[in-house]
Write a protein that holds these residues in place. Structure first.
Motif, PDB file in Angstrom:
ATOM      1  N   SER A   1     -38.257  21.849 -98.218  1.00  0.00           N
ATOM      2  CA  SER A   1     -39.479  21.518 -97.658  1.00  0.00           C
ATOM      3  C   SER A   1     -40.023  20.445 -98.307  1.00  0.00           C
ATOM      4  O   SER A   1     -40.071  20.417 -99.728  1.00  0.00           O
ATOM      5  CB  SER A   1     -40.490  22.574 -97.484  1.00  0.00           C
ATOM      6  OG  SER A   1     -41.861  21.990 -97.028  1.00  0.00           O
TER       7      SER A   1
ATOM      8  N   GLY B   1     -41.339  22.086 -91.741  1.00  0.00           N
ATOM      9  CA  GLY B   1     -40.081  22.801 -92.152  1.00  0.00           C
ATOM     10  C   GLY B   1     -39.476  22.244 -93.102  1.00  0.00           C
ATOM     11  O   GLY B   1     -40.155  21.807 -94.231  1.00  0.00           O
ATOM     12  N   SER B   2     -38.018  22.182 -93.040  1.00  0.00           N
ATOM     13  CA  SER B   2     -37.359  21.603 -94.003  1.00  0.00           C
ATOM     14  C   SER B   2     -36.855  20.179 -93.503  1.00  0.00           C
ATOM     15  O   SER B   2     -35.617  19.691 -94.156  1.00  0.00           O
ATOM     16  CB  SER B   2     -36.086  22.519 -94.401  1.00  0.00           C
ATOM     17  OG  SER B   2     -35.247  22.860 -93.278  1.00  0.00           O
TER      18      SER B   2
END
Length: 213
Positions: free
Chosen positions: A48, A26-27
């Motif tokens: 990301s 994800g981030s």
């Protein structure tokens, strides 16, 4: 190619490598590297690590001010706490890597040294790994908690959160973080089994002769 351009490309390549190998998702996670002028490049907030743009990396000056690129990671204070206490630090890696986070959630873990000396390379690349008490993400008190340990440890584990690792180069910080994650995985795999860790004498010998910090 300027040194800053090279570092921008290197930081993005490292992020992509971590993401591709499942060490971040994800981030989550953030990276930084020191610039020759005393400032830093950091990954932006909500970015990301698998899709970083060299031109959009956050640039922080030597006084800690955001002077270019996208807004820096909201955990930039973790990086600056490490740099502030470790004169030789040239890069910092912070991940939410699965096995390291799992160890950080265990009840009864040794707060002064979360992982036993299972392998020689863990001792050489990481050494002792203290646990930083839990603070909510973005809590300014977390920076102070990290700062208190950073002078004597280049790697710390944030409770219920993940590792923060400084290195003498971006490669060194990456390698130490990866070694930490693999050792955490080994530790979890070996739980419940009789384990033969390195002896105190073996650990001291490695630290004296082969410390990679």
């Amino acid at each position: 190619m300027s040194e800053e351009t090279r570092l921008r490309e290197k930081l993005c390549a490292c992020g992509a490598s971590l993401f591709r190998r499942g060490l971040t998702f994800g981030s989550t996670g953030n990276l930084s590297v020191a610039l020759p002028d005393g400032g830093w490049l950091m990954t932006p907030t909500n970015a990301s690590l698998g899709e970083l743009d060299p031109a959009r990396l956050s640039k922080i000056d030597a006084d800690g001010r955001h002077v270019g690129g996208d807004k820096p990671t909201k955990e930039s204070f973790l990086h600056q706490a490490m740099y502030g206490e470790r004169a030789g630090a040239k890069a910092v890696v912070h991940l939410h890597s699965t096995h390291s986070v799992a160890v950080s959630c265990l009840d009864g873990v040794d707060c002064e040294n979360c992982l036993p000396p299972i392998t020689a390379y863990y001792v050489m690349r990481v050494g002792r790994l203290p646990l930083v008490p839990y603070y909510a993400p973005g809590d300014a008190e977390l920076a102070e908690a990290v700062r208190k340990l950073a002078g004597t440890h280049h790697a710390v584990l944030l409770a219920n959160h993940g590792p923060v690792v400084a290195g003498s180069s971006l490669d060194a910080a990456m390698h130490a973080t990866e070694e930490l994650e693999e050792t955490a995985k080994l530790y979890l795999l070996l739980r419940g089994s009789r384990v033969r860790p390195l002896t105190c004498e073996q650990v001291e010998d490695l630290r004296d002769k082969h410390s990679l910090w």
